[in-house]
Design an enzyme around this catalytic site. Structure first.
Site, mmCIF file in Angstrom:
data_model
loop_
_atom_site.group_PDB
_atom_site.id
_atom_site.type_symbol
_atom_site.label_atom_id
_atom_site.label_comp_id
_atom_site.label_asym_id
_atom_site.label_seq_id
_atom_site.Cartn_x
_atom_site.Cartn_y
_atom_site.Cartn_z
ATOM 1 N N CYS A 157 0.932 -1.161 -0.051
ATOM 2 C CA CYS A 157 -0.088 -0.034 -0.061
ATOM 3 C C CYS A 157 0.832 1.243 -0.064
ATOM 4 O O CYS A 157 2.013 1.056 0.535
ATOM 5 C CB CYS A 157 -0.817 0.072 1.107
ATOM 6 S SG CYS A 157 -2.205 1.307 1.206
ATOM 7 N N LYS A 210 -11.820 -5.013 3.602
ATOM 8 C CA LYS A 210 -11.120 -3.988 4.622
ATOM 9 C C LYS A 210 -12.275 -2.776 4.714
ATOM 10 O O LYS A 210 -12.686 -1.975 3.800
ATOM 11 C CB LYS A 210 -9.761 -3.382 4.016
ATOM 12 C CG LYS A 210 -9.234 -2.575 4.964
ATOM 13 C CD LYS A 210 -7.777 -2.193 4.445
ATOM 14 C CE LYS A 210 -7.153 -0.996 5.414
ATOM 15 N NZ LYS A 210 -5.835 -0.654 4.943
ATOM 16 N N GLU A 247 -16.570 -8.386 -2.862
ATOM 17 C CA GLU A 247 -15.270 -7.905 -2.861
ATOM 18 C C GLU A 247 -14.456 -9.197 -2.714
ATOM 19 O O GLU A 247 -13.382 -9.292 -3.527
ATOM 20 C CB GLU A 247 -14.938 -7.080 -1.540
ATOM 21 C CG GLU A 247 -15.130 -5.819 -1.702
ATOM 22 C CD GLU A 247 -14.314 -4.806 -2.609
ATOM 23 O OE1 GLU A 247 -13.441 -5.357 -3.198
ATOM 24 O OE2 GLU A 247 -14.416 -3.808 -2.681
ATOM 25 N N LYS A 281 -10.790 -7.444 7.778
ATOM 26 C CA LYS A 281 -10.327 -6.429 8.611
ATOM 27 C C LYS A 281 -11.131 -5.223 8.763
ATOM 28 O O LYS A 281 -11.691 -4.628 8.046
ATOM 29 C CB LYS A 281 -8.944 -6.014 8.004
ATOM 30 C CG LYS A 281 -8.120 -5.025 8.542
ATOM 31 C CD LYS A 281 -6.867 -4.363 7.775
ATOM 32 C CE LYS A 281 -6.380 -3.257 8.536
ATOM 33 N NZ LYS A 281 -5.374 -2.673 7.566
ATOM 34 N N TYR A 286 -0.738 -7.970 16.884
ATOM 35 C CA TYR A 286 0.189 -7.562 17.587
ATOM 36 C C TYR A 286 0.406 -8.300 19.064
ATOM 37 O O TYR A 286 1.713 -8.210 19.656
ATOM 38 C CB TYR A 286 0.084 -5.940 17.927
ATOM 39 C CG TYR A 286 -0.209 -5.163 16.797
ATOM 40 C CD1 TYR A 286 0.758 -4.592 15.912
ATOM 41 C CD2 TYR A 286 -1.541 -4.976 16.063
ATOM 42 C CE1 TYR A 286 0.474 -4.346 14.721
ATOM 43 C CE2 TYR A 286 -1.694 -4.298 14.938
ATOM 44 C CZ TYR A 286 -0.526 -3.921 14.549
ATOM 45 O OH TYR A 286 -0.982 -3.062 13.142
HETATM 46 C C1 PBG Z 1 -2.873 0.361 4.933
HETATM 47 C C2 PBG Z 1 -2.983 -0.441 6.190
HETATM 48 C C3 PBG Z 1 -3.668 0.035 7.297
HETATM 49 C C4 PBG Z 1 -3.525 -0.978 8.199
HETATM 50 C C5 PBG Z 1 -2.786 -2.078 7.475
HETATM 51 N N1 PBG Z 1 -2.453 -1.667 6.524
HETATM 52 C C6 PBG Z 1 -4.067 1.544 7.733
HETATM 53 C C7 PBG Z 1 -5.367 1.910 7.032
HETATM 54 O O1 PBG Z 1 -5.827 1.566 6.196
HETATM 55 O O2 PBG Z 1 -5.548 3.235 7.300
HETATM 56 C C8 PBG Z 1 -4.076 -0.974 9.565
HETATM 57 C C9 PBG Z 1 -3.742 -1.820 10.542
HETATM 58 C C10 PBG Z 1 -3.945 -1.846 12.082
HETATM 59 O O3 PBG Z 1 -4.761 -0.721 12.373
HETATM 60 O O4 PBG Z 1 -3.234 -2.632 12.654
HETATM 61 N N2 PBG Z 1 -1.341 0.469 4.577
#
Ligand code: PBG
Length: 330
Positions: free
Chosen positions: A123, A203, A241, A256, A321
């Protein structure tokens, strides 16, 4: 009294001893089901604490080998890497730099622990100066919006860069339409037919990503991500999706965030036979940490219970985490 029910049936019989409970337990969680998210920064020489995520640090690339061995020794299922680059621009070009923190960390980790599964997030939000997950363009009303098709190019380039560094799996998290197909094609054209794609297929535009944006320094400088991430109110759209990403060549799917979306995990488990992951995101982690620190709950029991619930809902693996602590407790 109903015949054939109580007192004939007494479910408590199988809860009487730990051994009986273990015998009939339906869901197991092991270290091998956990993927540990790691932040590698080009801007630190020592691990730097993330204030909103107690226990999480931004790592210098020099720590990559040590952390890889730690993850392998704990028996974790893998690691997923995020990067904080030295420089940012409008396009997020530093996401594609082979000397950026993620490719360098991948190389060091694969050297130190060749058997460890190394996944890279794909990303550009950590790499753009505006913090959005793609290239911007002017919309008809004059405001700025993320240009879907122009973003596919830079995503494909970044994925290829991580594959070249040795990543086993690339994981697009941007939510652009068509990105799985674009990444698959770029990988195949360059001889990386064996590099797998884990799609952040479903997501949601979630407030639970708040602490992550501190950890990865990627909060959008204006607006929000509701123009590309999903509306938390939608479940049927999750199926759509996931279906599109599966058709485009995703090897694995992900939902997610995790805990507020267990229904979506269960839905995808029912409808798809691809391996399914779930991301227990930064805000979910921060809530547990804050409550535990305030003496409001038992961290260890809560973490093991929530990991079990994510597996029970149908996830094969969990990005969390809590991974190193949980692995020690399991
Ligand atoms: C985007 C990405 C995000 C997370 C993982 N990949 C942030 C977003 O979409 O704003 C969030 C992961 C988390 O909150 O632990 N690169």
């Amino acid at each position: 009294m109903l015949p054939g029910v109580f007192p004939v049936h007494r479910p408590r019989r199988l809860r009487r001893t730990a051994a009986l409970r273990a015998l009939v337990r339906e869901t197991a969680v092991g270290p091998g089901d956990l993927i540990w998210p790691l932040f590698f920064s080009a801007n630190v020489d020592e691990p730097r604490e993330v204030p909103t995520m107690p226990g999480v640090v931004q790592l210098p690339v020099s720590a990559a080998g040590r952390v890889a061995r730690e993850a392998a020794d704990l028996g974790l299922g893998g690691v997923i890497l995020f990067g904080l680059p030295q420089s940012k621009d409008a396009r997020g070009a530093s996401a594609c730099d082979p000397e950026g923190p993620v490719p360098r960390a991948v190389r060091a980790m694969k050297e130190a622990a060749p058997g460890l599964v190394v996944v890279t997030d794909v990303c550009v939000d950590e790499y753009t100066d505006h913090g959005h997950c793609g290239v911007l363009r002017q919309a008809r009303d004059g405001s700025l919006e993320v240009d879907n098709d122009a973003t596919l190019e830079v995503l494909a380039e970044a994925a290829l860069c991580y594959a070249r560094a040795g990543a086993d799996v690339v994981a697009p998290s941007d939510m652009m339409d068509g990105r799985i197909g674009a990444v698959r094609e770029a990988l195949d054209d360059d001889g990386f037919a064996d590099t797998a794609i884990l799609s952040y297929a479903v997501k949601y535009a979630s407030a639970f990503y708040g602490p992550f944006r501190d950890a990865a320094d990627c909060a959008p400088k204006f607006g929000d991500r509701t123009g590309y991430q999903m509306d938390p109110a939608n479940a049927r759209e999750a199926l759509r999706e996931a279906e599109l990403d599966a058709e485009e060549g995703a090897d694995m799917l992900m939902v997610k965030p995790g805990l507020p979306y267990l229904d979506i995990v269960a839905l995808l488990r029912q409808e798809f036979d691809l391996p399914l992951g779930v991301y227990n995101v930064s805000g979910e982690y921060a809530m547990v940490k804050a409550a535990a620190r305030a003496g409001m709950l038992d961290e260890r029991r809560v973490v093991l219970e929530l990991l079990t619930s994510l597996r029970r809902a149908g996830a094969d693996f969990i990005l969390t985490y809590h991974a190193p602590d949980a692995a020690r407790w399991l």
